[in-house]
Structure formats: structure tokens, C-alpha cells
Design an enzyme around this catalytic site. Structure first.
Site, PDB file in Angstrom:
ATOM      1  N   LYS A   1       0.852  -1.175   0.000  1.00 17.41           N
ATOM      2  CA  LYS A   1       0.000   0.000   0.000  1.00 17.41           C
ATOM      3  C   LYS A   1       0.888   1.225   0.000  1.00 17.41           C
ATOM      4  O   LYS A   1       1.822   1.316   0.812  1.00 17.41           O
ATOM      5  CB  LYS A   1      -0.873   0.019   1.268  1.00 17.41           C
ATOM      6  CG  LYS A   1      -2.059   0.959   1.190  1.00 17.41           C
ATOM      7  CD  LYS A   1      -3.147   0.408   0.279  1.00 17.41           C
ATOM      8  CE  LYS A   1      -4.549   0.829   0.635  1.00 17.41           C
ATOM      9  NZ  LYS A   1      -5.537   0.015  -0.096  1.00 17.41           N
TER      10      LYS A   1
ATOM     11  N   THR B   1      -3.983  -5.102   1.124  1.00 16.73           N
ATOM     12  CA  THR B   1      -3.344  -3.795   1.307  1.00 16.73           C
ATOM     13  C   THR B   1      -4.210  -2.911   2.204  1.00 16.73           C
ATOM     14  O   THR B   1      -3.687  -2.020   2.880  1.00 16.73           O
ATOM     15  CB  THR B   1      -3.053  -3.111  -0.042  1.00 16.73           C
ATOM     16  OG1 THR B   1      -4.276  -2.788  -0.691  1.00 16.73           O
ATOM     17  CG2 THR B   1      -2.207  -4.004  -0.933  1.00 16.73           C
ATOM     18  N   ASP B   2      -5.502  -3.187   2.242  1.00 21.06           N
ATOM     19  CA  ASP B   2      -6.357  -2.449   3.179  1.00 21.06           C
ATOM     20  C   ASP B   2      -5.976  -2.765   4.627  1.00 21.06           C
ATOM     21  O   ASP B   2      -6.004  -1.882   5.492  1.00 21.06           O
ATOM     22  CB  ASP B   2      -7.820  -2.819   2.924  1.00 21.06           C
ATOM     23  CG  ASP B   2      -8.777  -1.918   3.664  1.00 21.06           C
ATOM     24  OD1 ASP B   2      -8.982  -0.779   3.206  1.00 21.06           O
ATOM     25  OD2 ASP B   2      -9.310  -2.339   4.712  1.00 21.06           O
TER      26      ASP B   2
ATOM     27  N   PHE C   1      32.899  24.528 -14.471  1.00 21.37           N
ATOM     28  CA  PHE C   1      32.837  23.300 -15.272  1.00 21.37           C
ATOM     29  C   PHE C   1      33.723  23.507 -16.486  1.00 21.37           C
ATOM     30  O   PHE C   1      33.392  24.281 -17.392  1.00 21.37           O
ATOM     31  CB  PHE C   1      31.394  22.984 -15.669  1.00 21.37           C
ATOM     32  CG  PHE C   1      31.246  21.634 -16.319  1.00 21.37           C
ATOM     33  CD1 PHE C   1      31.721  20.484 -15.696  1.00 21.37           C
ATOM     34  CD2 PHE C   1      30.638  21.496 -17.559  1.00 21.37           C
ATOM     35  CE1 PHE C   1      31.607  19.230 -16.293  1.00 21.37           C
ATOM     36  CE2 PHE C   1      30.506  20.258 -18.157  1.00 21.37           C
ATOM     37  CZ  PHE C   1      30.984  19.121 -17.527  1.00 21.37           C
TER      38      PHE C   1
ATOM     39  N   ARG D   1      30.106  29.698 -12.225  1.00 19.82           N
ATOM     40  CA  ARG D   1      28.721  29.559 -12.661  1.00 19.82           C
ATOM     41  C   ARG D   1      27.839  29.390 -11.432  1.00 19.82           C
ATOM     42  O   ARG D   1      28.331  29.151 -10.328  1.00 19.82           O
ATOM     43  CB  ARG D   1      28.560  28.334 -13.574  1.00 19.82           C
ATOM     44  CG  ARG D   1      28.880  27.018 -12.895  1.00 19.82           C
ATOM     45  CD  ARG D   1      28.510  25.803 -13.778  1.00 19.82           C
ATOM     46  NE  ARG D   1      28.728  24.546 -13.051  1.00 19.82           N
ATOM     47  CZ  ARG D   1      28.425  23.340 -13.523  1.00 19.82           C
ATOM     48  NH1 ARG D   1      27.908  23.207 -14.735  1.00 19.82           N
ATOM     49  NH2 ARG D   1      28.642  22.252 -12.799  1.00 19.82           N
TER      50      ARG D   1
ATOM     51  N   GLN E   1      29.406  15.988 -10.176  1.00 15.96           N
ATOM     52  CA  GLN E   1      29.964  14.707  -9.763  1.00 15.96           C
ATOM     53  C   GLN E   1      30.897  14.884  -8.565  1.00 15.96           C
ATOM     54  O   GLN E   1      30.816  14.153  -7.564  1.00 15.96           O
ATOM     55  CB  GLN E   1      30.752  14.066 -10.923  1.00 15.96           C
ATOM     56  CG  GLN E   1      29.900  13.409 -11.994  1.00 15.96           C
ATOM     57  CD  GLN E   1      29.508  14.359 -13.110  1.00 15.96           C
ATOM     58  OE1 GLN E   1      29.432  15.581 -12.908  1.00 15.96           O
ATOM     59  NE2 GLN E   1      29.229  13.825 -14.276  1.00 15.96           N
TER      60      GLN E   1
ATOM     61  N   HIS F   1      19.782  24.049 -14.465  1.00 20.96           N
ATOM     62  CA  HIS F   1      20.605  25.045 -15.155  1.00 20.96           C
ATOM     63  C   HIS F   1      20.024  26.451 -15.030  1.00 20.96           C
ATOM     64  O   HIS F   1      18.820  26.661 -15.189  1.00 20.96           O
ATOM     65  CB  HIS F   1      20.734  24.662 -16.629  1.00 20.96           C
ATOM     66  CG  HIS F   1      21.188  23.243 -16.839  1.00 20.96           C
ATOM     67  ND1 HIS F   1      22.444  22.800 -16.482  1.00 20.96           N
ATOM     68  CD2 HIS F   1      20.548  22.162 -17.343  1.00 20.96           C
ATOM     69  CE1 HIS F   1      22.553  21.500 -16.769  1.00 20.96           C
ATOM     70  NE2 HIS F   1      21.410  21.090 -17.295  1.00 20.96           N
TER      71      HIS F   1
END
Lengths: 293, 293, 293, 293
Positions: free
Chosen positions: C12, C57-58, C164, C181, C229, C257
Site C-alpha cells: 500500500k 493492502t487495506d 565546469f 557559474r 559529480q 541550469h
């Protein structure tokens, strides 16, 4: 008192109603999102906390489901009229407005024809109906009704026969004139039916809606567009040409810009073939066209 | 060093590509959202800030538009193979994965037939293709490709032939058993084509996709569902029965509950006709079915 | 049989739980969205429609509310352990995974201090906890637990100390190198606590989470970023430096960006002051950093 | 001609503007989404395709970025006045309306104090400013300005001091009266500043906005609410008590229902501690309160 209550309304929004009518041959599925909104003598609830006139929004929700049991058998507009008259008859109510958005479902196609009980939701558009009914303050009688219809979220594109030129230029203008561009928009269209339609009895709202939708799409495909503004005028006129019961049409159209990609850094031309689709920012044009009386 | 780099990948997501091919009789419109993702020898970018091996994600975007100019002429899967091979040939790349979501557009219908240059976006589903191509580290040769397809956001409903009973009961269980319920879900289905399909050359991805979609919908309409779990098994089997090139099918299905409204407080019965549609909470079933080798 | 069942799970999702603990001095408000997912001996539900092993799931939803009554008194991780052990004890279950997203609320500030019973939802981030507990198939004993934590949707920006450059260039590269930047991203961070934390007893998940969040933000502010990164590596290392119980950190960072606007057509310079914020397309970097053993 | 043009306006929406002012000690970050909308002599664009009077929406976007270079140095309201006067001075324009939504960013906290150049987006609310300036048709002079302010998406909850009783009951009413409930809403509040504020010069829009926000939150925390309607009256009055320059306040408040969970099937009581949060359907209350002149 230093302050006074101005315009006010209240209601229940996003009441999700699904009905299944179980015919002998096949099931009929309807799927609505309903908003109820009331105006009237509700000042005391605001200024003194006296709720005596207040129809609870929970009651509105219950009413939508209860009336749907037997009275939601035709177009959304007719069900809206039932709901609008019900709420307008409350003594405090001067106007009840019911907005109904219908989500389309189509039948799964089988070899032997359409499935009787399996459906696919068609996301092409949302059908819109809006009904308002006047109430007589302090009485349970109801006044005249006003019916609007339309649709939302119909996304369309013309890949030619669209231009934009001859516009004003100032020192902040860098946009070049173009005589052939893509025009894409997500159409929200609303129209008003002539007052005096006998409260919907005997009027075929489904057929009128379908004529309006068809006229709009044909017009979209066939006209040359010098601007989104002109397209609204042309498409709205086409709707009213096709359906005499419609008195006015309003369209709110974002201009979903598609920019031609500059491929020259890669040694490639781009003769109107490769575009970047954008959503932000977007133009937004809003206009209403009226039938002259 | 106290830490080590584990799994990593990077790329550009949501590259929006629209192409218009301007044939003599009519225009052809395609609309994709493309994601590019690369794995490979990118550890130095993380640990020492050396970007020498990094293909800028801006370059990925440019590449999608540039290659689209001439090479996006067939199914999305074929364009994905072009893109995947391009990026896998970069020397640092060990795997390039291209995900393409195609948004459908249908032609406006006119009296004389389909419009040549006016389109309506069909929101019924999003077609999915995912291609991954292995790269040879340090070399520009590329290895085998893997092609998956499917769709997202196909919302469907069965208004009968669905039950849920015989489930486990504990002290927190209040759900009654039902032998006839609505079953609604928004289907995400992905399937994998057999390895060794000759890299897509000569394979008709459009026809295979259409056979899979049709088989799923027919199965949806025709089978009796004792649970969403069983429906996945039945529909996945039907897809693979219909399309021999598919090796496995995965479905992730929310159970979009529709609760019957209790109208008895209002003196009304409700023989499976009036429901409230809900979105939250929802069941969620995720299963993969494999063809036995 | 031609087909076999592969990986599968069900549960659920989006169980919305709000609790108010009414202390003598002030109320304590908690707000969670909980997902429950089970793996185990559920093949028969798929292949033969036999639901005997299936926890509805209830029932899962009911269990979350019922256990919340008395046992949701500490961090989300501890409540997740309660739920995970409950479901893992079901005989068919081999693994129960509980995902808890906590929505923060802060007290309204009054002259006399924080309000006892009025709250503002703080949209800065969503706190995440994920607990999985192994079950012994066919038995009600439970195995070891695995606890992860983190957050989603923390949007941050560095207005300098981000560059970069030095990246690979090919014929589709047009991006200039930049030594200063804007870097903006919406952080999703997940980390794993060391196995053998004595099942959470005596461990202060709130304090550990806060140390991790603080370390990430300080690192964000202080480091020079040669790429997204590298920022992941640096920030993940900072988290593990600050909190010795964390064994690994995964971050999935979109690169949101911000493009400098060219104002030269209007006779204006733009020394890094005016930017257009974009959401589409975006870079997407996904990496995991491990503590070396 | 059978049709006539009614109300119409057009403009550019969702212009995303971020500015960074690079002070010697620290950077200042601003983040706006701007909508520009014009009314005026644009009938020919609709009815005859003559664009001579049309300011391209692309030009509007350029203008926002260009004027931001030097003139966006104070509150959003002041920048809106600059933009509004610029566009109202176009000869065809009779009214220019500028809507500015400001997204808040707070500085990352470091040991030595707030970071000079690292920011976290605070999602608590969106600050709203709306400025309209009248233009003199056919002339470049501009008329008086109208300034509104407010905020959107401030989600709040009262865990006590909220009731709903004494409301109208009919045959569709099942809601029980309650003297202690949770009240949660997502506040959209707009207010209008007194005409004749000398066009903003010398008026401190930031301080006025902050006084209004603080008054609303204190009032929220302190008042006893017999209904959402009454809460609007009380909170709007508090805003105008606190800030004499505000002439009216409009609030549109969804009632985000939190339902107490019935735990009795599980042998548990629930003394106002465990709730399910819902979003659909929701009550919706819309009211304006005016200062008496």
C-alpha cells in the site's frame, strides 16, 4: 465595526463521482469531478460565527452522491441543473454554481466489437459544464438557470499555416518575423448557451457540445493563423456558426512555443524539421467573442 | 582514502524533441522526451575533479537534436539504437542507456479525411522505449544492444469480472470479501525483446508494440480477475502469447480504489452504481513474468 | 507452463498519517506518508488466483493507523522498525519494506514564544526513512533489519565557487568552459546505517539525521565544485566524516541550469547578475559513495 | 459582421528571473516568476489579423530581463511598478498588469554565521505582488497604479480551538457537530494597498508585507475558530489592524480535512490523536473583507 464583508462564496470542490449503469447488454461508465459553490446570506457565519444558514460542505458532497443515484442519467449539464436547483432552493442561497468536469472513457475494442465492461480513459480533453441557478433569498423557489459548457486541456498543433509578423518593434524586440511557424496550444474553451433555453428540457446538450467541438477542430485545421489572437476569433466564430444556441465563446490559449533548433554548428541545415518544445515561459491569450444581438 | 566510489551514472533528462517531416501530401509529427544516461570510467570526475572523460550533458542534448535531423525516421527504438551506439562509442563509456517517451498525436478529422497538418495530442498513454548499448572501455567499438519497450499511464477500468476474496485475515483486517468490484489501474508495462534480434535491423518495433498493446487490452477485457496480482500474470502471458519476440513483461499497477457509496442514510440503495474514486492511498503491485526458455 | 513468475512485491502506498500528541503544555504534530511493501511466498496469488497468503493492502493501511496509536512516539525510523517487524512476522513474508516520508511542521512564533497548537508546514525538504526487515518463510520470527535515512527535495544554490571546464569536446560540443557559474540542484540523499546498530534501540536517529543534514549543508557552502559529480563525492564524504554510523551515501542530483541572459542586444552588460532559471532539460547525476571497511 | 470582440488580454506567463547581486561581503539572491498581461487597442489583431499594435510576448520577456539588470533592486512591488509603467506607456495599452511571485531562499547557516553565497530554497510560501498601471490610449503617458500583495501556498494547521457546529441540517446531512477538530488549510491571501500611496516611492512594501504576514499567523494561532468563514474574517481583520495602508484582504482557503480514524475495530480508543489527512474532496471558502471608509 471597522470592517465589512465583501464578495464571498463557499462550497465543496473535487467531489469525485463515478457511476456504472449496468444495462443488460453492456455497462455505461461516467466519471465526473464536481464542484459546488454557494452565494447568499452567509454574513453571520463570517462576522459572528453563527452557522445556522450554513449548508455544510460535507452535506454538499452527500447530496451529489445521493442525487447521482437516480438523476444522473443524461448529460452533465442536466445533472448540474438538478444539483443547482436543489441548492438554490435552500432559503439562504442566492446563487448556486455547479461545475462538472467529465473525464472520458472509451470501450476496449475486441474482435466482436466494443467491450461491454472494460474501458480505457481517454486523456484527450476534459469536458466542462457549469450551471448556475439563482435562488430567492428567504424562499425555496428558484430562479432562472444559466448554462455554460466547454472543455479543457485539448492540446493541438498546426505544423503550418501559422505566421507572426507585422508586430510592434521597440528596443527590446529581438523576435524575427516568421511566415511559417508551428502553433501549439492547450485549449480551454467555454461557451454560454442562450438564456431562455427552456432550462435544458428538450435541449440536447451532448449534440450541441459535439457540434461545437467539431467546428473548433475543423476551423483549427483549415484557417491560416496570423496570430493566436486571430485564431481565437476565427475558431470562436466557427463554433457559433455551427451552433446557433451559443451566445458567446471564451478561449484561454497558452502559446506553447516550439523553437527551431540551430543545427549549423554541426554542419546541418534545419528546414523546419527539428524543434525544441518548451513550456516556460509561454504566451497566454484570453479573449471572448460575442454573437451580436 | 577513507571512501570509495560505488555505482554511478549521469546524463541529460527531459530533452524535448519535436520533428515535423514535410511530405508532399501531408506532414508527419513526432514528439519525444529523451533521457540519456552514461556509465563508464568517470571516477576521476568524482574523486579528483578531472573532467577529461566527461561528455557534457549539454553535448548530449545537442547530439539528440543533431542526430534527429537525419536519423530519426523510424520507431523510437531505432532512434534509441542510433543514439546508444553513438554514446557507447565514446572511449570512457561502458554503457549508454537511452530512454525515449513518445507522446502521441492524431490528425484532426475533416470531411475529406484526416488533416494534413493539424494534430490533436492523444493523452491515452505514453509509449516507452529504452535501449542500452555496451561500450568497450578505452575503445570506440560498441557491444550488443538491449531493447525494451512498453507504455506508461494507460488508465483502464473493468466494471465487473473482478473480485477479491480468500485473503489472509488478522486482527487488523476489516475489508469484506467481494465477488464483484470495480478494478481500475494506471498501467505501466515494460517488456524486453529477445537478445539477438539483429540489433533492430529488419525488426518491426511498431508492429510488435501494437500486438503487445492489443493483446494486453483484450486480455484486460476478457479475463476474470481474482486480484491485481493474477491480472498481471494473465495480461503478461497474453502479451507474450501474442508476440514471440518478447522474453519478459513487467507491470507496475496501482490499485485505484473505487469505493461504493453508502446511500442508506438517504433511504436509497446502491446496487453497484455510485462510487467515489480515490487516489490516496492506493495498492501497488509490481511483478515480472518471464518466458521459460 | 510456458511462463514463470520473476521478481514481485506488493503493498500500500501513500498512507497519509497525522498524529497529534496533546501534552499538558503543548501539542506535538507529526505528519507522515507511509508506503508498505512485501515480498514473499505470493506466487499462488499470481499464477492460480489463490489469495490465502495475501495480506490485503487495506489491512496494511489499518495496521499503520492502529500501531500509530501507541507506538509512533519517536523517530520515523523507529516506527518503521515496528511496522517492518510486524509485517515480516507474517508467515508468507520474506521481506517487509517500510518507507516513511515525514513532512515538517514548525510552530507559529508568538510574542511569548512558540505557539502550543498552531503550526506552519515547512516545505524546505521531506525527511526520508526506509526500513526493511527480513522474515523467516513459514515462521513468525523476524530477521535482521536494515535502516536507511535521508531527505528529498532540498533545493539549494551556490552562486559562486562552481565551475565546469576541461570536459571532453567532440563535434556536437558547443558549451563553453566556465570558471564561475551558478550551481543549483534539488537534493535527494539517502544513506545507510551500519548493520548491527542494535536494531535501533538506544540509537538516536534524529541526532544522526541532523548531523548528516548539517554536514551536507556546510560542505555545500564551503567547497569549490568542479562538477556536480565532484560535489557528490565531497558532500557524501562530509556526511560520513560527521556521522560514523553511516556506511554509504547515495545522491541523485538534477543540475537545474541557470543560463546567463545575453543583454547585449539591449546595450547592457551582464556581469553574472541576470539569469533565466530552467527546469527542462536538466542534467542528472546519480552516485553512491561507500565508507571503506 | 455577426460577432463582436468582448473582454480580451494577452501576455507572457512564467518568465523565470533569477538575479545575483555580488556585494563585497556577500551575494544577494532573488528568484521571481513574472507574468505580464496587457489590455488595450488590440481588436484588429483579433478581427483582421493586423498585428501593428501588438507587443510580442517575446518582447515582454526580453523587457523583464533587461529592466531587471538595473531596476530590480528593491521589493517585487517596486519592480512591478517599473514594468507596469513601461508597458502602460505603449500607445495601444490601456492597462498593464504585472504579477510577480517571489520564491524565498535563505542562507545556509555556518559556524561563523550565514553563508555569503550558498542558499536553501524555503518552500513555506510564495510571496505575491500584483501591480496594474493604466495607460492613456494613444499616448505614452501613464495613469495611476494599483498595488496588491499577499502570498500563496502557506499551509497551516490548528490542532485545537477549532469547531464546527450549529450548521443547517437536511436529509442529506450526516456530519456530526464537533467542538474540537483539526483545521488545516493552504492559505492564499491577497490584499490591496490604499490608492494614493505615492506610487510606491517611499513606501516600504517589505515591512508592510511582513507586518501583514505576522498578524495573520498570530491571529491564526490565537483565535477560536467556529468555521473557516469566521477565521477569514478574524485573520483579515487582524491584518488590517496591523497595517493601516491595507484597504481590503481576500482569502481563498481550502479546508484540508483531517478525519479521526476509528480504531475501535482494533480494540483501541482514539482521543483525537490519529488522523488521516485528505486532499480530495475539500471545502473551499473565498471571502473578501473591506476596511470601512
Amino acid at each position: 465595526m471597522s470592517y465589512s464583508l465583501g464578495e464571498n462564496r463557499y462550497g465543496k470542490s473535487r467531489i469525485r463521482l463515478v457511476t456504472v449503469r449496468r444495462g443488460p447488454e453492456r455497462h455505461h461508465l461516467r466519471d465526473l469531478t464536481v464542484d459546488v459553490s454557494l452565494e447568499g446570506d452567509f454574513g453571520a457565519a463570517h462576522t459572528t460565527g453563527d452557522n445556522a444558514n450554513v449548508v455544510a460542505t460535507d452535506t454538499m458532497k452527500n447530496t451529489v452522491y445521493a442525487l447521482a443515484r437516480d438523476r444522473f442519467t443524461g448529460p452533465a449539464e442536466a445533472f448540474g441543473l438538478e444539483l443547482g436547483r436543489h441548492f438554490a432552493a435552500e432559503s439562504a442561497v442566492t446563487r448556486a454554481t455547479i461545475t462538472l468536469r467529465e473525464h472520458g472513457w472509451s470501450r476496449v475494442e475486441l474482435d466482436g466489437g466494443p467491450a461491454p465492461d472494460a474501458f480505457v480513459r481517454s486523456g484527450e480533453l476534459v469536458r466542462l459544464a457549469r450551471v448556475s441557478v439563482d435562488g430567492a433569498p428567504g424562499a425555496s423557489s428558484v430562479g432562472p438557470a444559466n448554462v455554460e459548457a466547454g472543455f479543457e486541456d485539448l492540446t493541438v498543433m498546426k505544423t503550418t499555416k501559422s505566421a507572426f509578423s507585422g508586430f510592434a518593434r521597440d528596443r527590446f524586440t529581438t523576435l524575427p518575423e516568421v511566415d511559417d511557424r508551428l502553433m501549439a496550444t492547450k485549449i480551454s474553451a467555454t461557451w454560454g448557451y442562450r438564456a431562455g433555453l427552456p432550462d435544458g428540457a428538450g435541449f440536447d446538450f451532448d449534440a450541441a457540445w459535439e457540434r461545437a467541438r467539431t467546428a473548433l477542430l475543423r476551423s483549427l485545421a483549415e484557417h491560416f493563423s496570423p496570430s493566436v489572437q486571430a485564431s481565437i476569433w476565427i475558431m470562436a466564430s466557427a463554433i457559433m456558426d455551427a451552433e446557433g444556441s451559443i451566445d458567446w465563446v471564451r478561449m484561454i490559449l497558452p502559446n506553447l512555443h516550439h523553437w527551431s533548433v540551430d543545427l549549423s554548428p554541426f554542419g546541418l541545415d534545419n528546414p523546419g524539421e527539428v524543434f525544441v518544445a518548451t513550456t516556460e515561459p509561454h504566451g497566454l491569450i484570453d479573449a471572448t467573442v460575442h454573437r451580436r444581438s
